[in-house]
Design a protein around this motif. Structure first.
Motif, short mmCIF file in Angstrom:
data_model
loop_
_atom_site.label_atom_id
_atom_site.label_comp_id
_atom_site.label_asym_id
_atom_site.label_seq_id
_atom_site.Cartn_x
_atom_site.Cartn_y
_atom_site.Cartn_z
N GLN A 283 -23.46 0.65 10.38
CA GLN A 283 -24.51 0.03 11.19
C GLN A 283 -23.92 -0.95 12.20
N ASN A 284 -22.82 -1.59 11.84
CA ASN A 284 -22.21 -2.59 12.73
C ASN A 284 -21.53 -1.96 13.95
N ARG A 285 -21.36 -0.65 13.94
CA ARG A 285 -20.74 -0.01 15.11
C ARG A 285 -21.68 0.05 16.30
N ALA A 286 -22.99 -0.07 16.03
CA ALA A 286 -23.97 -0.07 17.13
C ALA A 286 -25.10 -1.02 16.75
N PRO A 287 -24.87 -2.33 16.84
CA PRO A 287 -25.88 -3.30 16.40
C PRO A 287 -27.21 -3.12 17.14
N GLY A 288 -28.28 -3.15 16.38
CA GLY A 288 -29.60 -3.01 16.97
C GLY A 288 -30.06 -1.58 17.16
N PHE A 289 -29.16 -0.63 16.91
CA PHE A 289 -29.51 0.78 17.01
C PHE A 289 -29.70 1.36 15.60
N VAL A 290 -30.36 2.50 15.51
CA VAL A 290 -30.54 3.20 14.24
C VAL A 290 -30.15 4.66 14.43
N GLN A 291 -29.90 5.34 13.31
CA GLN A 291 -29.55 6.76 13.39
C GLN A 291 -30.70 7.57 13.97
N LEU A 292 -30.35 8.47 14.88
CA LEU A 292 -31.35 9.37 15.46
C LEU A 292 -31.44 10.61 14.58
N ILE A 293 -32.42 10.61 13.68
CA ILE A 293 -32.71 11.81 12.91
C ILE A 293 -34.22 12.04 12.98
N VAL A 294 -34.62 13.29 12.99
CA VAL A 294 -36.03 13.65 13.04
C VAL A 294 -36.50 13.84 11.60
N PRO A 295 -37.35 12.95 11.07
CA PRO A 295 -37.77 13.07 9.68
C PRO A 295 -38.51 14.39 9.41
N PRO A 296 -38.50 14.84 8.16
CA PRO A 296 -39.14 16.12 7.84
C PRO A 296 -40.65 16.01 7.74
N SER A 297 -41.29 15.67 8.86
CA SER A 297 -42.75 15.66 8.92
C SER A 297 -43.21 16.83 9.76
N LEU A 298 -44.48 17.16 9.66
CA LEU A 298 -45.00 18.28 10.46
C LEU A 298 -45.11 17.88 11.93
N THR A 299 -45.32 16.59 12.20
CA THR A 299 -45.48 16.09 13.56
C THR A 299 -44.15 15.50 14.03
N LYS A 300 -43.49 16.17 14.97
CA LYS A 300 -42.18 15.72 15.45
C LYS A 300 -42.19 15.46 16.96
N ALA A 301 -43.34 15.57 17.59
CA ALA A 301 -43.41 15.56 19.05
C ALA A 301 -42.82 14.29 19.67
N ALA A 302 -43.02 13.14 19.02
CA ALA A 302 -42.55 11.89 19.61
C ALA A 302 -41.03 11.88 19.78
N TYR A 303 -40.32 12.51 18.84
CA TYR A 303 -38.86 12.54 18.92
C TYR A 303 -38.38 13.48 20.03
N PHE A 304 -39.18 14.49 20.35
CA PHE A 304 -38.76 15.46 21.35
C PHE A 304 -39.08 15.00 22.77
N GLU A 305 -39.66 13.79 22.90
CA GLU A 305 -39.83 13.22 24.24
C GLU A 305 -38.50 12.74 24.80
N ASN A 306 -37.53 12.50 23.93
CA ASN A 306 -36.21 12.09 24.39
C ASN A 306 -35.55 13.24 25.14
N GLU A 307 -35.02 12.97 26.33
CA GLU A 307 -34.51 14.06 27.18
C GLU A 307 -33.31 14.77 26.57
N THR A 308 -32.49 14.05 25.79
CA THR A 308 -31.35 14.71 25.15
C THR A 308 -31.83 15.69 24.08
N MET A 309 -32.81 15.27 23.28
CA MET A 309 -33.33 16.16 22.26
C MET A 309 -34.01 17.38 22.88
N ARG A 310 -34.75 17.17 23.95
CA ARG A 310 -35.40 18.31 24.63
C ARG A 310 -34.35 19.26 25.19
N ALA A 311 -33.28 18.69 25.76
CA ALA A 311 -32.21 19.55 26.31
C ALA A 311 -31.59 20.40 25.22
N LEU A 312 -31.42 19.84 24.03
CA LEU A 312 -30.84 20.60 22.93
C LEU A 312 -31.73 21.77 22.54
#
Length: 332
Positions: free
Chosen positions: A219-248
């Motif tokens: 965690q100390n390698r990027a203070p204030g940031f959190v891991q970018l993982i998409v939780p296993p929920s049925l609704t994932k749309a909010a995470y796919f608004e990120n342009e990197t995730m959409r590009a993938l």
């Protein structure tokens, strides 16, 4: 003429690499235990005891018409706690596994991917593939491939942003492509949804490391940031608004469209996974689809889900299915 192969992998792949890694169903008991500490009443309000991780998380993140505003906010807060717990839980299991030796079949498979310059689409959060590259010398010509080279969309090092040296060399080499559709434990971001959120790579540990990096040090390698993982929920749309995730996801679609053959390792295409069912339904038509899974009925399930594909069940229902498959794949 070379056949263009694409690999689609999920949690069964990681569990084959390390038996302690969980399938989604394996998250039920520890998640229920943790949730009971935070808000035990929410387990009572759910119509049944929590048996469906995706359905329960979807219930938390989706505003319910019978809830007051404060109840919706409480559910959103609980979803956030679950997401943070999931990051730490999977990370600790991953790091424990990285203290053991790199599975021989995984090294052979990674070398095969590099030789063929294949595309690998994964729904996993862990860094087992990247850690394999950090463990042995994978060469392209005379240059060693860095784990960061294989990302289909380059992820900047966290080092320069946070005042430390970069974790890896960023020269672009011809490599196989790793497309991580649900994020990665070594990708950190500010935690907000929407366009323009930066993502940084905080590095990975190799296999067979006696003392893998701790959760706190990571965690100390990027203070204030959190891991970018998409939780296993049925609704994932909010995470796919990120342009990197959409590009993938766009790159995954293009890779599948161009593929001649699609291998599916450790993934059952559940009914709840609408995005993947849509992706395969659109781009797997007319292609060979080869599942590699201990479930002997998976081939029939995939044939029904993707009726226009040619599904071959040769590697379904086998004990040691992935190592056996890799042995056959790399012997030719």
């Amino acid at each position: 003429e070379d056949v263009m192969d694409v690999y689609l992998i999920w949690s069964g792949f990681s569990k084959e690499a390390a038996g302690t890694m969980p399938l989604v169903k394996d998250l039920l008991e520890p998640l229920r235990e943790e949730a009971s500490k935070w808000r035990p009443e929410v387990l009572v309000h759910w119509p049944e005891p929590v048996q469906d991780v995706e359905g329960w998380l979807d219930y938390l993140i989706t505003p319910q018409p019978f809830h007051e505003t404060f109840e919706t906010q409480e559910n959103h807060a609980l979803f956030g706690r679950v997401a943070m717990w999931l990051r730490e839980h999977i990370f600790r299991l991953q790091q424990s596994a990285l203290g053991s030796s790199l599975p021989e079949w995984l090294e052979k498979l990674v070398r095969h991917w590099q030789e063929k310059k294949d595309t690998v689409i994964t729904l996993n959060y862990d860094t087992f593939i990247e850690s394999a590259i950090a463990t042995f010398d994978l060469l392209e010509g005379r240059k060693r491939v860095q784990f960061s080279n294989i990302y289909a969309v380059p992820i900047p090092d966290a080092g320069p942003r946070f005042g430390d040296p970069p974790w890896s060399t960023r020269s672009r080499l011809p490599t196989f492509q790793l497309v991580k559709l649900h994020g990665s434990l070594n990708w950190h971001y500010p935690g907000a949804s929407g366009f323009g959120q930066p993502i940084v790579d905080v590095g990975v540990d190799p296999w067979n490391r006696p003392n893998p990096t701790s959760w706190e040090d990571y965690q100390n390698r990027a203070p204030g940031f959190v891991q970018l993982i998409v939780p296993p929920s049925l609704t994932k749309a909010a995470y796919f608004e990120n342009e990197t995730m959409r590009a993938l996801w766009l790159m995954a679609g293009r890779a599948l469209q161009a593929a001649d053959r699609i291998y599916i390792l450790g993934y059952s295409l559940p009914l709840s996974d609408g995005p993947m069912r849509g992706l395969l339904g659109q781009y797997a038509a007319g292609k060979e689809v080869i599942p590699v899974d201990p479930d002997e009925g998976l081939a029939d399930h995939l044939a029904a889900a993707i009726p226009t594909a040619c599904v071959l069940g040769d590697y379904c229902g086998l004990r040691g299915h992935i190592p056996s498959f890799v042995a056959d794949l790399t012997s030719t």
